[in-house]
Write a protein that holds these residues in place. Structure first.
Motif, PDB file in Angstrom:
ATOM      1  N   GLU A  69     -17.209  73.778 -23.364  1.00 25.57           N
ATOM      2  CA  GLU A  69     -15.754  73.962 -23.442  1.00 25.57           C
ATOM      3  C   GLU A  69     -15.046  72.602 -23.465  1.00 25.57           C
ATOM      4  N   LYS A  70     -15.515  71.670 -22.636  1.00 25.48           N
ATOM      5  CA  LYS A  70     -14.933  70.331 -22.597  1.00 25.48           C
ATOM      6  C   LYS A  70     -15.117  69.618 -23.928  1.00 25.48           C
ATOM      7  N   LEU A  71     -16.308  69.790 -24.535  1.00 24.07           N
ATOM      8  CA  LEU A  71     -16.588  69.160 -25.823  1.00 24.07           C
ATOM      9  C   LEU A  71     -15.663  69.699 -26.907  1.00 24.07           C
ATOM     10  N   PHE A  72     -15.511  71.036 -26.937  1.00 23.90           N
ATOM     11  CA  PHE A  72     -14.629  71.642 -27.930  1.00 23.90           C
ATOM     12  C   PHE A  72     -13.177  71.236 -27.709  1.00 23.90           C
ATOM     13  N   GLN A  73     -12.793  71.069 -26.455  1.00 20.38           N
ATOM     14  CA  GLN A  73     -11.428  70.647 -26.150  1.00 20.38           C
ATOM     15  C   GLN A  73     -11.179  69.235 -26.689  1.00 20.38           C
ATOM     16  N   ASN A  74     -12.188  68.350 -26.552  1.00 22.73           N
ATOM     17  CA  ASN A  74     -12.071  66.995 -27.094  1.00 22.73           C
ATOM     18  C   ASN A  74     -11.945  67.024 -28.606  1.00 22.73           C
ATOM     19  N   TYR A  75     -12.761  67.889 -29.259  1.00 20.14           N
ATOM     20  CA  TYR A  75     -12.671  68.025 -30.712  1.00 20.14           C
ATOM     21  C   TYR A  75     -11.291  68.526 -31.122  1.00 20.14           C
ATOM     22  N   LEU A  76     -10.784  69.493 -30.371  1.00 17.51           N
ATOM     23  CA  LEU A  76      -9.472  70.058 -30.689  1.00 17.51           C
ATOM     24  C   LEU A  76      -8.380  69.003 -30.560  1.00 17.51           C
ATOM     25  N   GLU A  77      -8.454  68.196 -29.511  1.00 16.52           N
ATOM     26  CA  GLU A  77      -7.462  67.134 -29.326  1.00 16.52           C
ATOM     27  C   GLU A  77      -7.557  66.094 -30.434  1.00 16.52           C
ATOM     28  N   SER A  78      -8.792  65.785 -30.882  1.00 14.47           N
ATOM     29  CA  SER A  78      -8.968  64.821 -31.966  1.00 14.47           C
ATOM     30  C   SER A  78      -8.370  65.344 -33.265  1.00 14.47           C
ATOM     31  N   VAL A  79      -8.623  66.624 -33.555  1.00 10.00           N
ATOM     32  CA  VAL A  79      -8.076  67.230 -34.774  1.00 10.00           C
ATOM     33  C   VAL A  79      -6.554  67.261 -34.713  1.00 10.00           C
ATOM     34  N   GLN A  80      -6.009  67.598 -33.548  1.00 10.99           N
ATOM     35  CA  GLN A  80      -4.558  67.636 -33.397  1.00 10.99           C
ATOM     36  C   GLN A  80      -3.957  66.251 -33.570  1.00 10.99           C
ATOM     37  N   HIS A  81      -4.661  65.228 -33.044  1.00  9.75           N
ATOM     38  CA  HIS A  81      -4.197  63.848 -33.201  1.00  9.75           C
ATOM     39  C   HIS A  81      -4.177  63.447 -34.671  1.00  9.75           C
ATOM     40  N   LYS A  83      -3.898  65.477 -37.175  1.00  7.23           N
ATOM     41  CA  LYS A  83      -2.831  66.249 -37.817  1.00  7.23           C
ATOM     42  C   LYS A  83      -1.476  65.620 -37.559  1.00  7.23           C
ATOM     43  N   ASP A  84      -1.235  65.185 -36.303  1.00  7.96           N
ATOM     44  CA  ASP A  84       0.057  64.593 -35.947  1.00  7.96           C
ATOM     45  C   ASP A  84       0.254  63.204 -36.536  1.00  7.96           C
ATOM     46  N   ASN A  85      -0.861  62.518 -36.858  1.00 16.34           N
ATOM     47  CA  ASN A  85      -0.766  61.145 -37.375  1.00 16.34           C
ATOM     48  C   ASN A  85      -1.322  61.039 -38.782  1.00 16.34           C
ATOM     49  N   PHE A  86      -1.135  62.102 -39.563  1.00 17.03           N
ATOM     50  CA  PHE A  86      -1.645  62.106 -40.933  1.00 17.03           C
ATOM     51  C   PHE A  86      -0.930  61.031 -41.745  1.00 17.03           C
ATOM     52  N   PRO A  87      -1.656  60.214 -42.514  1.00 13.03           N
ATOM     53  CA  PRO A  87      -1.011  59.152 -43.290  1.00 13.03           C
ATOM     54  C   PRO A  87       0.053  59.708 -44.227  1.00 13.03           C
ATOM     55  N   ALA A  88       1.139  58.959 -44.330  1.00 14.42           N
ATOM     56  CA  ALA A  88       2.233  59.407 -45.199  1.00 14.42           C
ATOM     57  C   ALA A  88       1.839  59.372 -46.667  1.00 14.42           C
ATOM     58  N   HIS A  89       0.885  58.498 -46.993  1.00 11.39           N
ATOM     59  CA  HIS A  89       0.497  58.338 -48.397  1.00 11.39           C
ATOM     60  C   HIS A  89      -0.918  58.877 -48.596  1.00 11.39           C
ATOM     61  N   ILE A  90      -1.037  59.879 -49.405  1.00 10.93           N
ATOM     62  CA  ILE A  90      -2.331  60.471 -49.701  1.00 10.93           C
ATOM     63  C   ILE A  90      -2.861  59.874 -50.995  1.00 10.93           C
ATOM     64  N   PRO A  91      -4.030  59.226 -50.956  1.00  8.60           N
ATOM     65  CA  PRO A  91      -4.576  58.679 -52.208  1.00  8.60           C
ATOM     66  C   PRO A  91      -4.764  59.751 -53.257  1.00  8.60           C
ATOM     67  N   LYS A  92      -4.343  59.433 -54.452  1.00 10.40           N
ATOM     68  CA  LYS A  92      -4.461  60.397 -55.534  1.00 10.40           C
ATOM     69  C   LYS A  92      -5.738  60.160 -56.318  1.00 10.40           C
ATOM     70  N   ARG A  93      -6.227  61.231 -56.916  1.00  7.27           N
ATOM     71  CA  ARG A  93      -7.423  61.106 -57.737  1.00  7.27           C
ATOM     72  C   ARG A  93      -7.103  60.291 -58.980  1.00  7.27           C
ATOM     73  N   LYS A  94      -7.966  59.347 -59.246  1.00  7.29           N
ATOM     74  CA  LYS A  94      -7.736  58.509 -60.417  1.00  7.29           C
ATOM     75  C   LYS A  94      -8.040  59.284 -61.690  1.00  7.29           C
ATOM     76  N   SER A  95      -7.160  59.144 -62.656  1.00  7.94           N
ATOM     77  CA  SER A  95      -7.362  59.795 -63.944  1.00  7.94           C
ATOM     78  C   SER A  95      -7.673  58.746 -64.994  1.00  7.94           C
ATOM     79  N   PRO A  96      -8.537  59.082 -65.946  1.00  4.63           N
ATOM     80  CA  PRO A  96      -8.875  58.101 -66.981  1.00  4.63           C
ATOM     81  C   PRO A  96      -7.647  57.701 -67.766  1.00  4.63           C
ATOM     82  N   VAL A  97      -7.520  56.400 -68.014  1.00  3.80           N
ATOM     83  CA  VAL A  97      -6.382  55.872 -68.761  1.00  3.80           C
ATOM     84  C   VAL A  97      -6.845  55.475 -70.153  1.00  3.80           C
TER      85      VAL A  97
END
Length: 233
Positions: A69-81, A83-97
């Protein structure tokens, strides 16, 4: 619960039976009865030992479940962190030019404006976290991942605004935009032909970014990540 109640009742019956036999111990009991009494006591003793082992096993399992239970709680807190600190800029897939170079008998900006009429300019891809980590520390300094991609966004904004003006017919522009369009055409060289580019004036014109020493350092990082290249006059 039903099983526990049955076990409890079983022990109660056994204890009642033994108590009854003990109450009669003042009288002379047959040898057979005494032997049976001893067997009943031994049987209850063995049963209690089994229950003690079972309880110990349950305690061990309970400890393991608490650790899990403690391990899963740590995982949950990490995932929530994350989620709360998701980078504002998401790298886009490069398309052939496609490298469609303009004909020599046309100005370079004229060919580009044909492409821009559909989509003003190809955006620079955001820097990925892996690329950011690969930048040498002496070059990166205190610049964060978000700050680096903020400059990418600023350059994209300037490029889009510049080539939007370039693709407009002259009569659709106001006086200021006409002057900008002419400046853009005058800045075109053989080295920039077929390429999207901006200069320091464009960053001042279309963004709020300060083109200072720190900004120049970020440009070096973008060159390191092969997002842009410098063209000397």
């Amino acid at each position: 619960m039903a099983d526990l109640e049955e076990i409890y009742q079983h022990f109660q019956n056994k204890l009642s039976s033994l108590q009854c036999m003990l109450d009669l111990s003042a009288a002379d009991l047959p040898q057979q009865k005494i032997k049976k009494l001893g067997q009943e006591v031994l049987g209850l003793g063995r049963m209690l030992e089994e229950f003690e082992k079972c309880v110990d096993q349950q305690k061990e399992q309970l400890l393991q479940l608490k650790e899990l239970e403690k391990l899963f709680q740590n995982y949950l807190e990490s995932v929530q962190h994350m989620k709360d600190n998701f980078p504002a800029h998401i790298p886009k897939r490069k398309s052939p030019v496609k490298d469609n170079k303009p004909a020599d008998n046309q100005p370079a900006w004229a060919e580009k404006t044909k492409k821009i009429s559909r989509n003003f300019a190809k955006e620079m891809d955001y820097i990925t976290t892996r690329e950011y980590e690969s930048i040498p520390h002496y070059m990166k300094g205190r610049v964060s991942y978000e700050q680096l991609n903020a400059v990418v966004e600023g350059i994209n904004t300037a490029v889009a605004a510049k080539y939007k003006i370039l693709c407009q017919p002259l009569k659709a522009l106001n006086n200021h935009s006409r002057k900008l369009q002419q400046r853009f055409k005058d800045q075109e060289t053989k080295d920039t032909r077929g390429q999207f580019f901006v200069v320091e004036e464009d960053m001042h014109e279309f963004t709020q970014m300060k083109v200072d020493k720190r900004f120049q350092g970020i440009l070096n990082m973008l060159r390191q990540c092969q997002r842009l290249r410098e063209v000397k006059k």
